[in-house]
Design an enzyme around this catalytic site. Structure first.
Site, PDB file in Angstrom:
ATOM      1  N   GLY A  60       0.820  -1.194   0.000  1.00 35.60           N
ATOM      2  CA  GLY A  60       0.000   0.000   0.000  1.00 35.60           C
ATOM      3  C   GLY A  60       0.857   1.247   0.000  1.00 35.60           C
ATOM      4  O   GLY A  60       2.072   1.186   0.121  1.00 35.60           O
ATOM      5  N   SER A 156       7.352  -0.985  -6.159  1.00 33.68           N
ATOM      6  CA  SER A 156       6.322  -1.353  -5.215  1.00 33.68           C
ATOM      7  C   SER A 156       4.999  -0.688  -5.570  1.00 33.68           C
ATOM      8  O   SER A 156       4.532  -0.809  -6.702  1.00 33.68           O
ATOM      9  CB  SER A 156       6.804  -0.967  -3.810  1.00 33.68           C
ATOM     10  OG  SER A 156       6.382  -1.887  -2.867  1.00 33.68           O
ATOM     11  N   TYR A 157       4.392   0.046  -4.630  1.00 32.91           N
ATOM     12  CA  TYR A 157       3.143   0.733  -4.959  1.00 32.91           C
ATOM     13  C   TYR A 157       3.379   1.873  -5.959  1.00 32.91           C
ATOM     14  O   TYR A 157       2.424   2.404  -6.532  1.00 32.91           O
ATOM     15  CB  TYR A 157       2.464   1.266  -3.697  1.00 32.91           C
ATOM     16  CG  TYR A 157       1.019   1.649  -3.941  1.00 32.91           C
ATOM     17  CD1 TYR A 157       0.030   0.673  -4.027  1.00 32.91           C
ATOM     18  CD2 TYR A 157       0.651   2.973  -4.123  1.00 32.91           C
ATOM     19  CE1 TYR A 157      -1.286   1.006  -4.285  1.00 32.91           C
ATOM     20  CE2 TYR A 157      -0.674   3.322  -4.377  1.00 32.91           C
ATOM     21  CZ  TYR A 157      -1.637   2.342  -4.454  1.00 32.91           C
ATOM     22  OH  TYR A 157      -2.943   2.666  -4.723  1.00 32.91           O
ATOM     23  N   ASP A 362      11.121 -12.229  -4.429  1.00 33.76           N
ATOM     24  CA  ASP A 362      10.154 -11.384  -3.710  1.00 33.76           C
ATOM     25  C   ASP A 362       8.833 -12.128  -3.610  1.00 33.76           C
ATOM     26  O   ASP A 362       8.260 -12.530  -4.630  1.00 33.76           O
ATOM     27  CB  ASP A 362       9.961 -10.072  -4.474  1.00 33.76           C
ATOM     28  CG  ASP A 362       8.858  -9.201  -3.887  1.00 33.76           C
ATOM     29  OD1 ASP A 362       8.539  -9.359  -2.691  1.00 33.76           O
ATOM     30  OD2 ASP A 362       8.318  -8.366  -4.636  1.00 33.76           O
ATOM     31  N   HIS A 414      12.509  -7.798  -3.205  1.00 36.00           N
ATOM     32  CA  HIS A 414      11.584  -6.734  -3.583  1.00 36.00           C
ATOM     33  C   HIS A 414      12.328  -5.463  -3.978  1.00 36.00           C
ATOM     34  O   HIS A 414      11.933  -4.761  -4.907  1.00 36.00           O
ATOM     35  CB  HIS A 414      10.635  -6.465  -2.417  1.00 36.00           C
ATOM     36  CG  HIS A 414       9.531  -5.530  -2.726  1.00 36.00           C
ATOM     37  ND1 HIS A 414       8.508  -5.840  -3.586  1.00 36.00           N
ATOM     38  CD2 HIS A 414       9.284  -4.262  -2.293  1.00 36.00           C
ATOM     39  CE1 HIS A 414       7.663  -4.825  -3.658  1.00 36.00           C
ATOM     40  NE2 HIS A 414       8.125  -3.850  -2.896  1.00 36.00           N
TER      41      HIS A 414
END
Length: 448
Positions: A60, A156-157, A362, A414
């Site tokens: 998020g 990521s987000y 990841d 990640h």
């Protein structure tokens, strides 16, 4: 002793009358000699590449580009244990391009708002608009960077942030303009959130395929969760929570084969956005790599008063400590696009160079979900799956489509530049050197 003073350039910029943004800017081609706490810096402000880097947490929004992008991955320095100082990052992307990191949205890191209700109304659309306003004002303040080859990168987000901002820039400032001030040429997104359905199905398959969960949990989750929906059932949440809490074990899901940080307890709940009915606090960032506690060091370092003074940060004396992620933003996020696939297809049609890359260990935004999403873009394949090399070893794989390249990085988590810094450096070097159609990744086994 301010090791970073004079290298990272801070500025507050208003995206709205009550919001102040914080950024660091690192300039290409620097030489550093430290003698009795003195630093000598040389830089070439006319280097042609400028990379705008934005970051957020995989589960998020609400995490800091400076904390993780700059201080853990691609910036010129990394924090030392206990936040005592800085060490040079030998694989900084700053050797290849000027880097601009933004704490976004307001409420992340040193960015803040004077209107507390802003933290309850932020979402994807507002974040894109604010970042767009920031860039317009930044180029206005530093006009010598207008017209440079400009890329937007993130992880990521930021799989939402990057294409959303690129679309806004293209529509408002680039389309139909012969020589645009913001000369956007492409996007680079690592382990990015792409599509709610394909990401989640790919995640559960990755867990099972890598023997992280049982056959029973795999079947229960796929049967009990409808990932086509924005919010799932309590049954779905129960199955996922059980698998994560009792089957994955005490590992770092962001890099499943590397050590976990033992210095500080961390929340271990993983949010799959389509399965939770209520907000879930984000995991604290203790990514594994050469030092799994590096995120802790950065948090200590940025809370030092002398460091904040040197960086011209927190000049208003915010009452709370600097943290890498904002729970308030995460829990109150208002809008999140279900799928970024339509946006990517628009950007491909605009002729931008687009690379999606994935660290292959990841287990939060795994390569399986990204491959599913790219597969459903229905792009024409122009080059079949191949291996790329570094030091005689396979460093990753690549598949090329018309308008988009999918690249994997072997044994990377990640945060690719953190867990595999040299391979991450070769990745960005290849990206900058490549054209729209042929990735110049090293394909010879003798490449070094």
């Amino acid at each position: 002793m301010y090791e970073a003073c004079g290298l990272l350039f801070p500025l507050f910029s208003s995206a709205s009358p009550s919001i102040l943004r914080y950024y660091f800017f690192t300039v290409y081609e620097l030489t550093i000699s430290i003698l009795e706490a003195a630093m000598e810096i040389r830089f070439d402000v006319y280097f042609c590449f400028l990379i705008f880097y934005i970051f957020s947490h995989a589960i998020g929004p609400g995490c800091s580009s400076i904390a993780y992008g700059a201080m853990e991955e691609i910036g010129p320095f990394k924090a030392l244990p206990s936040g005592t100082g800085l060490a040079k990052n030998h694989y900084t992307w700053n050797k290849l391009a000027n880097l601009l990191f933004l704490e976004s949205p307001a409420g992340v890191g040193f960015s803040y708002t004077n209107t507390s209700s802003d933290l309850n109304t932020t979402g994807d659309n507002q974040t894109a608009r604010d970042a767009h306003t920031f860039l317009i004002k930044w180029f206005r303040r530093f006009p010598r960077y207008k017209g440079r080859v400009f890329y937007i990168a993130g992880e990521s987000y930021a799989g939402h942030y990057v294409p959303q901002l690129a679309k806004l820039l293209y529509e408002k400032n680039i389309r139909g303009v012969k020589n645009p001030d913001i000369n956007l040429k492409g996007l680079l997104v690592g382990n990015g959130v792409l599509d709610n359905y394909y990401d989640n199905v790919g995640l559960i398959e990755y867990w099972w395929d890598h023997a992280l969960i049982s056959d029973a949990s795999y079947r229960d989750i796929l049967a009990g969760c409808d990932f086509h929906k924005e919010n799932g059932s309590k049954t779905c949440t129960h199955y996922i929570d059980y698998a994560f809490e009792y089957e994955l074990g005490d590992i770092d899901p962001y890099s499943i084969y590397t050590p976990v940080c033992q210095d500080k307890p961390q929340s271990r709940r993983l949010n799959i956005r389509a399965s939770a009915e209520s907000p879930v606090s984000p995991l604290r960032r203790h990514l594994a790599g050469y030092d799994p506690c590096l995120g802790n060091y950065a948090e200590i370092y940025f809370n030092r008063p002398d460091v904040q003074k040197a960086f011209h940060a927190n000049t208003t004396r915010i009452s709370y400590n600097w943290t890498g992620c904002s729970n308030v933003l995460f829990e109150n996020w208002k809008d999140s696009e279900f799928s970024m696939i339509p946006t990517y297809k628009e950007l491909i049609s605009a002729g931008l160079k687009i690379w999606l890359f994935s660290g292959d260990v990841d287990a939060v935004v795994p390569v399986t979900g990204t491959r599913y999403g790219v597969g459903h873009m229905n792009l024409t394949e122009t080059e079949k799956w191949f291996s790329w090399y570094l030091d005689g070893q396979v460093a990753g794989r690549c598949q090329v489509f018309e308008g988009l390249s999918l690249v994997t990085v072997r044994n990377a988590g990640h945060e690719v530049p953190y867990t595999q810094p040299r391979r991450g450096y070769v990745l960005i070097k290849s990206f900058l050197a490549s054209n729209h159609t042929t990735p110049l990744l090293p394909r010879n086994k003798t490449s070094s």
